[in-house]
Scaffold this motif. Structure first.
Motif, short mmCIF file in Angstrom:
data_model
loop_
_atom_site.label_atom_id
_atom_site.label_comp_id
_atom_site.label_asym_id
_atom_site.label_seq_id
_atom_site.Cartn_x
_atom_site.Cartn_y
_atom_site.Cartn_z
N GLU A 3 0.85 -1.20 0.00
CA GLU A 3 0.00 0.00 0.00
C GLU A 3 0.88 1.24 0.00
OE1 GLU A 3 -3.34 0.98 -0.26
OE2 GLU A 3 -2.30 2.90 -0.20
N LYS A 4 0.57 2.10 -0.95
CA LYS A 4 1.35 3.32 -1.12
C LYS A 4 1.15 4.32 0.03
CE LYS A 4 1.05 6.69 -4.82
NZ LYS A 4 0.50 6.77 -6.18
N THR B 137 -16.14 7.31 1.17
CA THR B 137 -17.22 7.04 0.22
C THR B 137 -18.58 7.42 0.82
OG1 THR B 137 -17.25 4.77 1.02
CG2 THR B 137 -16.11 5.17 -1.06
N GLY B 138 -19.52 7.64 -0.10
CA GLY B 138 -20.90 7.93 0.31
C GLY B 138 -20.99 9.10 1.28
N ASN C 161 -21.71 3.92 0.75
CA ASN C 161 -22.79 3.20 0.05
C ASN C 161 -22.17 1.93 -0.52
OD1 ASN C 161 -24.92 4.10 -2.81
ND2 ASN C 161 -24.97 2.39 -1.41
N ALA D 4 4.30 0.08 -4.87
CA ALA D 4 4.89 -0.73 -5.94
C ALA D 4 5.43 0.24 -6.98
CB ALA D 4 3.82 -1.62 -6.55
N GLY E 135 -6.52 1.14 -8.21
CA GLY E 135 -7.51 2.18 -8.42
C GLY E 135 -7.22 2.96 -9.70
N TYR F 108 -9.73 11.53 -7.22
CA TYR F 108 -9.34 11.84 -5.83
C TYR F 108 -7.92 11.33 -5.56
CZ TYR F 108 -13.84 13.66 -4.20
OH TYR F 108 -14.95 14.43 -4.01
N GLY G 190 -4.57 8.23 -2.89
CA GLY G 190 -3.55 7.24 -3.29
C GLY G 190 -3.70 6.76 -4.71
N ASP H 183 -1.00 4.64 -11.09
CA ASP H 183 0.22 3.83 -11.18
C ASP H 183 -0.04 2.51 -11.93
OD1 ASP H 183 0.95 5.84 -9.51
OD2 ASP H 183 1.74 4.57 -7.90
N ILE I 77 -15.92 11.35 -9.04
CA ILE I 77 -16.09 10.21 -8.13
C ILE I 77 -15.39 8.98 -8.69
CG2 ILE I 77 -17.82 8.69 -7.04
CD1 ILE I 77 -17.87 11.49 -5.91
N GLY J 59 -10.91 -4.00 -9.57
CA GLY J 59 -11.33 -2.64 -9.21
C GLY J 59 -11.35 -1.66 -10.36
N GLU J 60 -11.24 -0.41 -9.96
CA GLU J 60 -11.53 0.69 -10.88
C GLU J 60 -10.49 0.89 -11.97
OE1 GLU J 60 -13.00 4.20 -8.69
OE2 GLU J 60 -12.32 5.31 -10.45
N GLY K 119 -23.82 2.73 -5.16
CA GLY K 119 -23.19 1.54 -4.57
C GLY K 119 -22.65 0.58 -5.61
N LEU L 156 -18.45 0.30 -5.80
CA LEU L 156 -17.81 -0.50 -4.74
C LEU L 156 -18.11 -1.98 -4.94
CD1 LEU L 156 -18.12 1.59 -1.45
CD2 LEU L 156 -16.04 0.94 -2.65
C1 LIG Z 1 -15.55 10.86 -2.83
C2 LIG Z 1 -15.93 9.49 -3.35
C3 LIG Z 1 -17.07 8.88 -2.87
C4 LIG Z 1 -17.42 7.62 -3.36
N1 LIG Z 1 -18.51 7.01 -2.85
C5 LIG Z 1 -18.88 5.79 -3.31
C6 LIG Z 1 -19.98 5.09 -2.72
O1 LIG Z 1 -20.58 5.53 -1.73
N2 LIG Z 1 -20.32 3.89 -3.26
C7 LIG Z 1 -19.65 3.33 -4.31
O2 LIG Z 1 -20.03 2.25 -4.77
N3 LIG Z 1 -18.55 3.93 -4.83
C8 LIG Z 1 -18.15 5.14 -4.35
N4 LIG Z 1 -17.03 5.74 -4.86
C9 LIG Z 1 -16.22 5.01 -5.87
C10 LIG Z 1 -15.39 3.93 -5.15
O3 LIG Z 1 -14.82 4.47 -3.99
C11 LIG Z 1 -14.27 3.40 -6.06
O4 LIG Z 1 -14.83 2.95 -7.26
C12 LIG Z 1 -13.54 2.25 -5.36
O5 LIG Z 1 -12.92 2.72 -4.18
C13 LIG Z 1 -12.50 1.63 -6.28
O6 LIG Z 1 -11.80 0.68 -5.54
P1 LIG Z 1 -10.31 0.24 -5.95
O7 LIG Z 1 -9.88 -0.70 -4.90
O8 LIG Z 1 -10.28 -0.17 -7.35
O9 LIG Z 1 -9.45 1.59 -5.85
P2 LIG Z 1 -9.10 2.54 -4.63
O10 LIG Z 1 -10.20 2.51 -3.63
O11 LIG Z 1 -8.72 3.84 -5.24
O12 LIG Z 1 -7.83 1.85 -3.94
C14 LIG Z 1 -6.61 1.76 -4.61
C15 LIG Z 1 -5.52 1.57 -3.58
O13 LIG Z 1 -4.29 1.31 -4.25
C16 LIG Z 1 -3.29 2.09 -3.63
N5 LIG Z 1 -2.19 2.30 -4.59
C17 LIG Z 1 -2.19 3.05 -5.70
N6 LIG Z 1 -1.04 2.98 -6.35
C18 LIG Z 1 -0.26 2.15 -5.61
C19 LIG Z 1 1.08 1.68 -5.74
N7 LIG Z 1 1.86 2.04 -6.76
N8 LIG Z 1 1.55 0.83 -4.80
C20 LIG Z 1 0.79 0.45 -3.74
N9 LIG Z 1 -0.47 0.88 -3.56
C21 LIG Z 1 -1.00 1.72 -4.49
C22 LIG Z 1 -3.98 3.36 -3.23
O14 LIG Z 1 -3.25 4.06 -2.23
C23 LIG Z 1 -5.30 2.82 -2.72
O15 LIG Z 1 -5.23 2.45 -1.36
C24 LIG Z 1 -16.63 6.98 -4.36
C25 LIG Z 1 -15.47 7.61 -4.83
C26 LIG Z 1 -15.11 8.85 -4.32
C27 LIG Z 1 -13.85 9.50 -4.82
#
Ligand SMILES: Cc1cc2nc3c(=O)[nH]c(=O)nc-3n(C[C@H](O)[C@H](O)[C@H](O)COP(=O)(O)OP(=O)(O)OC[C@H]3O[C@@H](n4cnc5c(N)ncnc54)[C@H](O)[C@@H]3O)c2cc1C
Length: 409
Positions: A18-19, A30-31, A36, A119, A149, A153, A157, A161, A339, A367-368, A378, A381
């Motif tokens: 984790e970065k 979130t939410g 959510n 990473a 991710g 935002y 993090g 990358d 978002i 993920g995203e 929702g 997530l």
């Molecule tokens: C303000 C906001 C509100 C939201 N509310 C909702 C909601 O209520 N419901 C919903 O369904 N969705 C919501 N979303 C969208 C949802 O949060 C994201 O789609 C979801 O978090 C994606 O998950 P992820 O694990 O793919 O990425 P992320 O949650 O972005 O996690 C990625 C992780 O990888 C880490 N990382 C990145 N690069 C590196 C690296 N090189 N080495 C090590 N670690 C690294 C980051 O630090 C982070 O911890 C919201 C988004 C935002 C911005």
């Protein structure tokens, strides 16, 4: 987090790089701080909320879907409630509590969390993953799950990358752009109405004069343009159209429950029952007070004019404006305010049954950062949880039974 925990709970020796100083920074906001978590919509509706790439998620949802998410968090001690629109939240409305519950679970599963250790790159030999490089270490491993991710935002993090790592591994990116993002409008209307929030209105997106999408619910005027749930919900289509240099407009219907005739009758009743009431006073029963000066200006009707002196033409002008307050969209806000991120790793290069790369053996995605983006409610997530679950389980399954794992054709 979901991927690491699943792999570890199935027996993998698992490290989560984790970065940031803790994982789940975005999850914790979130939410609007309430998280959510998912939505109780049926599968076809759920998939439709991801547009044309929704089909890619079918197999992940088939393995781990909203009821599983609710059960999963229930087992972590999180009580769940369902709100309007099928949106699922923790009963205590506490998003950071969700992150804490997941971190406790990760530790219980035996995941080693290496915080503050980004990473820096993937180690690949002969089209197979052999490890991950960080500043301090080279981790040798034949299974890596990329879940970094997207670009939204970035302070949480997610700074893209994973896109760079995937590109260096030979993957193609579908161009990224902000989605679920506030829109910038031309002219003075939004600025004059900034701070006004509306409920039970509908917003229609017009592209080159053609009706493209319509949403009913809440929205907000800001100093730069439009925001709020229904605007975010149609924003992806607006952003794509702007990128194609199309003319983009949003028409707000302030009285969606009344058609033109019914609204006309309502205005007539207001006029007839109001005695010598002034026009601006009459508007109080039709509009939030913050909108009244603008409506006087746009209709060209003197605020102090007696409402019962309005001409038929003036009444029609007011009616048309109430049914269609039109704003031209000139742009969108940046990743700092979006978002989610549309675009990402091309889904054609990922096996939807396992989340494994079709190009590099042992490399998985979750993920995203994948080219999937859903609506508010929702959905995003759940996509992250489902693809994370599947990637974690598939990675360990292929380790335990390597012969069973055929290269996808
Ligand atoms: C303000 C906001 C509100 C939201 N509310 C909702 C909601 O209520 N419901 C919903 O369904 N969705 C919501 N979303 C969208 C949802 O949060 C994201 O789609 C979801 O978090 C994606 O998950 P992820 O694990 O793919 O990425 P992320 O949650 O972005 O996690 C990625 C992780 O990888 C880490 N990382 C990145 N690069 C590196 C690296 N090189 N080495 C090590 N670690 C690294 C980051 O630090 C982070 O911890 C919201 C988004 C935002 C911005």
């Amino acid at each position: 987090m979901m991927a690491a925990g699943q792999a570890a709970s199935e027996g993998a020796n698992c490290i989560l790089l984790e970065k940031m100083s803790i994982p789940g920074r975005k999850l914790s906001i979130t939410g609007k701080g309430r998280c959510n978590l998912t939505n109780i919509a049926e599968l076809p509706e759920f998939i439709s909320r991801f547009g044309k790439n929704g089909r890619f998620l079918r197999q992940a949802f088939h393995r781990f879907f909203a009821p599983d998410t609710i059960e999963f968090f229930g087992q972590l001690g999180v009580d769940i409630k369902t709100e309007r629109g099928g949106r699922v939240f923790p009963v205590n409305d506490n998003a950071p509590g969700i992150t804490e519950a997941m971190i406790r679970w990760l530790k219980k599963c035996g995941v080693t969390i290496k915080a503050n250790e980004p990473a820096l790159g993937l180690l690949i030999e002969n089209d197979s993953i052999v490890g991950v490089r960080t500043e301090r270490n080279k981790y040798r491993t034949d299974r890596v799950i990329l879940a970094t991710g997207a670009l939204s935002y970035p302070a949480t993090g997610s700074t893209g990358d994973g896109y760079r790592f995937s590109k260096s591994a030979g993957h193609n990116l579908i161009p990224t752009r902000p989605a679920l993002v506030p829109l910038i409008t031309t002219g003075e209307i939004a600025r004059k109405l900034q701070g006004v929030s509306l409920r039970n209105v509908s917003a229609t997106l017009w592209i080159d004069g053609k009706r493209q999408a319509e949403r009913f619910g809440e929205m907000l005027f800001t100093h730069f343009g439009l925001s709020g749930p229904i605007i975010l919900s149609i924003s992806s289509q607006a952003v794509d159209a702007l990128n194609r240099k199309r003319r983009v407009e949003i028409a707000i219907d302030l009285k969606p429950a009344l058609d033109n005739t019914k609204l006309d009758n309502r205005l007539l009743r207001e006029i007839q029952s109001g005695g010598k009431r002034k026009f601006q006073t009459m508007l109080k029963s039709l509009l939030p007070s913050g909108m009244i000066p603008l409506f006087c200006e746009l209709t060209g009707i003197e605020p102090d004019k007696a409402a019962n002196q309005l001409s038929g033409q003036e009444r029609k002008k007011l009616r048309d404006l109430l049914k269609s307050l039109r704003l031209t969209v000139s742009g969108h806000r940046s990743y700092n305010e979006s978002i989610i991120t549309a675009g990402g790793i091309n889904t054609k290069e990922i096996d939807p049954r396992t989340m494994e790369s079709r190009l590099v053996r042992g490399l998985y995605f979750a993920g995203e950062l994948i080219d999937i983006d859903g609506d508010t409610g929702g959905y995003n997530l759940q996509a992250a949880f489902s693809t994370g679950w599947l990637a974690g389980r598939s990675a360990i399954a292929s380790l335990l039974a390597p012969s069973a794992q055929k290269r996808p054709s």
